[in-house]
Design a protein around this motif. Structure first.
Motif: not given
Length: 202
Positions: A94-98, A86-87, A81-82, A127-128
């Motif tokens: 409502e957040h300006p960034s992930l 990030l993909d 899921l993570l 680590i992504p």
């Protein structure tokens, strides 16, 4: 696992109308939502921005999937899921960034509260696979061979102003969790915190 929830019969559900039936419905919802998420991820990998129906997956729905997976301590699912998040398949709501959206989820704090060492270790070492640039991360090694792209830190402040270390220190039977937090691969442990605990003998 999900199989045990999905195999609940109508007779069993009739005996326990609220508990077992609700668990079965949640399992079905999870399968349905994960299917939509992975379908969107597959389309993005094949078509990229050429997909005319490329609406991002709802952050609210994603958070529910993540919470459900963590509640069941499914480390492999949490990791998947993570990486999907990030993909670029999931919107930031409502957040300006992930980055802020991920911080607001408080995943490491949640894993510590569950007293689940496998989840804690997974998050500390995560680590992504890709997409770290979407969080403003540089996928490279820092001095001493320490990776700079670790997303989850044991000294990160949560919504209540507490770090995962503070939460673990205040819980009974959390020695394993403290060991994991103080052995984080990012080497960001506040040594003053550890020294203070040692001085007090706690």
């Amino acid at each position: 696992m999900l199989e045990s929830l999905l195999e609940i019969t109508d007779a069993e559900a009739a005996v326990d109308r609220t508990g077992k039936m609700e668990a079965k419905n949640q399992a079905m919802d999870f399968i349905h939502e994960v299917g939509w998420l992975l379908h969107g991820s597959q389309l993005k990998s094949r078509l990229g921005h050429l997909d005319p129906n490329s609406e991002p997956f709802s952050l609210r729905r994603f958070k529910w999937l993540m919470e459900f997976s963590m509640d069941h301590e499914w480390c492999a699912v949490v990791k998947k899921l993570l990486n999907v998040l990030l993909d670029g398949v999931v919107g930031s709501g409502e957040h300006p960034s992930l980055n802020l959206a991920l911080t607001e989820m408080g995943l490491l704090h949640r894993a510590v509260r569950k007293n689940c060492r496998p989840l804690v270790e997974l998050l500390l070492r995560f680590i992504p696979e890709k997409g770290s640039s979407r969080l403003g991360l540089e996928n490279e090694m820092a001095a001493g061979g320490i990776h700079e792209s670790f997303l989850f830190r044991p000294d990160a402040l949560g919504p209540s102003g507490l770090t995962p270390l503070h939460i673990a220190a205040g819980k009974d039977d959390s020695e394993d969790i403290l060991d994991a937090l103080t052995d984080d691969p990012g080497k960001v442990i506040p040594y003053s915190f550890i020294s203070e605990r040692s001085r007090k003998g706690t």
